[in-house]
Enzyme design. Structure first.
Site, PDB file in Angstrom:
ATOM      1  CG  HIS A   1     -44.949  72.405  56.798  1.00 23.22           C
ATOM      2  ND1 HIS A   1     -43.915  71.714  57.381  1.00 23.22           N
ATOM      3  CD2 HIS A   1     -44.747  72.301  55.458  1.00 23.22           C
ATOM      4  CE1 HIS A   1     -43.132  71.221  56.443  1.00 23.22           C
ATOM      5  NE2 HIS A   1     -43.621  71.559  55.268  1.00 23.22           N
TER       6      HIS A   1
ATOM      7  CD  GLU B   1     -42.347  73.611  60.248  1.00 25.15           C
ATOM      8  OE1 GLU B   1     -43.346  72.868  60.210  1.00 25.15           O
ATOM      9  OE2 GLU B   1     -41.212  73.232  59.896  1.00 25.15           O
TER      10      GLU B   1
ATOM     11  CG  ASP C   1     -40.920  77.278  50.721  1.00 28.13           C
ATOM     12  OD1 ASP C   1     -40.671  76.986  49.536  1.00 28.13           O
ATOM     13  OD2 ASP C   1     -41.499  76.508  51.494  1.00 28.13           O
TER      14      ASP C   1
ATOM     15  CG  ASN D   1     -45.557  69.792  60.474  1.00 28.34           C
ATOM     16  OD1 ASN D   1     -45.845  70.190  59.344  1.00 28.34           O
ATOM     17  ND2 ASN D   1     -44.528  70.267  61.143  1.00 28.34           N
TER      18      ASN D   1
HETATM   19  C1  GLP Z   1     -41.172  71.272  52.316  1.00 32.94           C
HETATM   20  C2  GLP Z   1     -41.663  72.502  51.563  1.00 32.94           C
HETATM   21  C3  GLP Z   1     -43.164  72.492  51.396  1.00 32.94           C
HETATM   22  C4  GLP Z   1     -43.596  71.130  50.879  1.00 32.94           C
HETATM   23  C5  GLP Z   1     -43.284  70.069  51.881  1.00 32.94           C
HETATM   24  C6  GLP Z   1     -43.708  68.674  51.457  1.00 32.94           C
HETATM   25  O1  GLP Z   1     -41.095  71.450  53.677  1.00 32.94           O
HETATM   26  N1  GLP Z   1     -41.282  73.742  52.171  1.00 32.94           N
HETATM   27  O2  GLP Z   1     -43.540  73.541  50.511  1.00 32.94           O
HETATM   28  O3  GLP Z   1     -44.976  71.143  50.624  1.00 32.94           O
HETATM   29  O4  GLP Z   1     -41.880  70.062  52.080  1.00 32.94           O
HETATM   30  O5  GLP Z   1     -42.783  68.116  50.600  1.00 32.94           O
HETATM   31  P1  GLP Z   1     -43.016  66.836  49.718  1.00 32.94           P
HETATM   32  O6  GLP Z   1     -43.881  67.296  48.584  1.00 32.94           O
HETATM   33  O7  GLP Z   1     -41.660  66.431  49.258  1.00 32.94           O
HETATM   34  O8  GLP Z   1     -43.692  65.838  50.557  1.00 32.94           O
END
Ligand code: GLP
Length: 235
Positions: A130, A135, A62, A128
């Site tokens: 995702h 989402e 992404d 949440n």
């Molecule tokens: C973002 C990314 C996800 C990631 C998530 C969790 O929203 N788009 O791909 O898994 O955050 O991030 P973190 O690993 O910093 O908790």
């Protein structure tokens, strides 16, 4: 799902890097990569290893819409800093945050995903549930699409920006169907704030309300968890 519990993120990084190593030994050519704080220790371990990706392809999950690849909060920049500077790939794809046309960008990215089927896809987990930027409520049939980020995701990601108002409100993300088409998936989650989502992902019903629950339907998933992230599991 094969669950591997680790003591901390450093150990998780070593275990994750070993899975990359095994994929290379099994002739993997295409690696699906993720951003966020979770995969950093894996990238660190890979960076210190002798693994070579110079004839491999990487495709990221992404990118924020509206940020150029060299913006210091873009996911392209993140990958450059945490992995590509040390371990360059032959070609690395990340959605183009500057393409204003969501449909055109999604079609372009889907064509890349079709051309290069991923052997291994790494995933982090949103609080949440995702995955990527898919989402809750996103269709399991989704391919690459433009996403309106939820307030909770904007808040969670605000820590990386000077001001919460600077966090982009939209992103381009591989869809859930695209994620599921990888041959193997490595899901990683650390910390108590992920425990609820981890429980729902592994033990809850498979539902679009919890995007990560779709992984129960994939036959080659490895999940790396620390104790806190695993703390709400019944098993
Ligand atoms: C973002 C990314 C996800 C990631 C998530 C969790 O929203 N788009 O791909 O898994 O955050 O991030 P973190 O690993 O910093 O908790």
């Amino acid at each position: 799902m094969k669950i591997i519990k680790v003591k901390n993120q450093v150990e998780g990084g070593q275990v994750g890097a070993r899975i990359f190593q095994e994929a290379l030994q099994n002739k993997a050519q295409v690696f699906g990569l993720a951003t966020g704080s979770t995969p950093i220790s894996i990238y660190d371990a890979i960076a210190k290893s002798d693994m070579d990706f110079s004839d491999k392809i990487s495709i990221n999950l992404d990118e924020y819409k509206g940020l150029s690849g060299d913006h210091n909060q873009s996911y392209r920049h993140f990958m450059q800093e945490h992995l590509f500077n040390e371990k360059p790939f032959k070609k690395s794809y990340v959605p183009d945050g500057l393409n204003p046309d969501g449909f055109a960008e999604s079609d372009r990215y889907d064509a890349i995903l079709d051309e290069f089927p991923r052997d291994l896809q790494i995933l982090g987990l949103g609080q949440n549930g995702h995955i990527g930027f898919n989402e809750p409520g996103t269709s399991f049939e989704s391919t690459t699409h433009e996403v309106d980020l939820t307030e909770s995701t904007i808040e969670a990601n605000a820590r990386f920006f000077d001001d919460q108002n600077d966090v982009p409100r939209q992103a381009y993300s591989m869809g859930i169907k695209s994620i599921m088409s990888a041959k193997q998936i490595l899901m990683v989650a650390y910390g108590e704030n992920k425990a609820q989502a981890v429980q729902a992902m592994i033990e809850g019903p498979v539902t679009e309300k919890v995007p990560a629950s779709v992984l129960q339907k994939h036959d080659n998933v490895i999940v790396i968890l620390d104790e806190a992230a695993a703390s709400k599991l019944n098993q």
